[in-house]
Design a protein around this motif. Structure first.
Motif: not given
Length: 239
Positions: A33-46
């Motif tokens: 099987x393939x296990x997945x994780x999809x998440x959002x990562x906040x931008x922390x530099x500019x």
């Protein structure tokens, strides 16, 4: 030479025997099987790039004037005491300033320009950099970007691996249940490459000329979280 030929023949025979034994080993039966994780990562530099330029009659004076202007810009931006602040000189150019009029090349002097990229983790204060640079008489403000730092991305990825592994185990249980078998022990687990979609970065380009144009006010800066996808492949035995 005869002994070397005999040794080579023996080694070749041993290789064939090992290959034959490997072919006779039973294949592992199980559920992959393939296990997945999809998440959002906040931008922390500019970051934002500031350019100072000037045109003078000779190249040396143009260079000196551009350097003087740009050092003032850098000093004013550094005085903002931004968090995790860094700066990098991107370019310095000196070119003859010419234009064509009735097919005639007319040169009026030399343009010298210097560009510096300012970076900080205090994204909300990127506007302060723009305002300070404008007040100091910079000629161009460009390349405003917000992004996820490598350290923040690594932390998010490692946390996502655990989620992806649990997802693989859950899917394996469902497959085993659907097939009418019981799930056995985990045989193999491997990490797959991460996927980071290309997200258009916020971009700002403006010109803040020192000759009669008032300094720019600090604009507000908005960010957008970036998608991070991590996958694992798991092999479970079944009973």
């Amino acid at each position: 030479m005869k002994n070397l030929a005999q040794i080579a023949a023996l080694l070749l025979a041993a290789t064939f025997v090992q290959a034959a034994l490997a072919d006779e080993r039973p294949l592992v039966q199980g559920i992959t099987v393939t296990g997945d994780c999809l998440t959002k990562v906040a931008q922390d530099r500019g970051a934002v790039t500031v350019t100072s330029s000037t045109v003078q009659a000779d190249a040396r004076k143009a260079t000196e004037d551009a350097i003087s202007r740009h050092e003032r810009v850098k000093s004013d931006v550094s005085a903002l005491n931004l968090k995790d602040f860094s700066k990098q000189t991107l370019s310095m150019n000196v070119n003859e300033e010419c234009e064509y009029n009735n097919n005639r090349r007319i040169c009026t002097g030399y343009r010298a320009s210097i560009s510096t990229r300012f970076e900080t983790s205090d994204i909300a204060r990127l506007g302060d950099i723009i305002a300070a640079a404008s007040k100091s008489g910079t000629q161009e403000i460009s390349g405003l970007t917000t992004f996820v730092s490598p350290r923040a991305m690594q932390t998010a990825r490692e946390a996502c691996l655990e989620t992806a592994t649990r997802n693989a185990a859950s899917k394996a249980l469902k497959l085993a249940s659907g097939a009418g078998v019981s799930l056995g022990k985990l045989i193999n687990l491997s990490e797959q490459g991460s996927s980071l979609p290309e997200v258009p970065q916020p971009a700002f380009r403006g010109r803040a000329m020192a000759d009669g144009v008032s300094a720019m006010s600090a604009p507000s800066i908005d960010t957008q979280a970036e998608d991070l996808q991590v996958s694992v492949v798991a092999l479970y035995a079944f009973n």
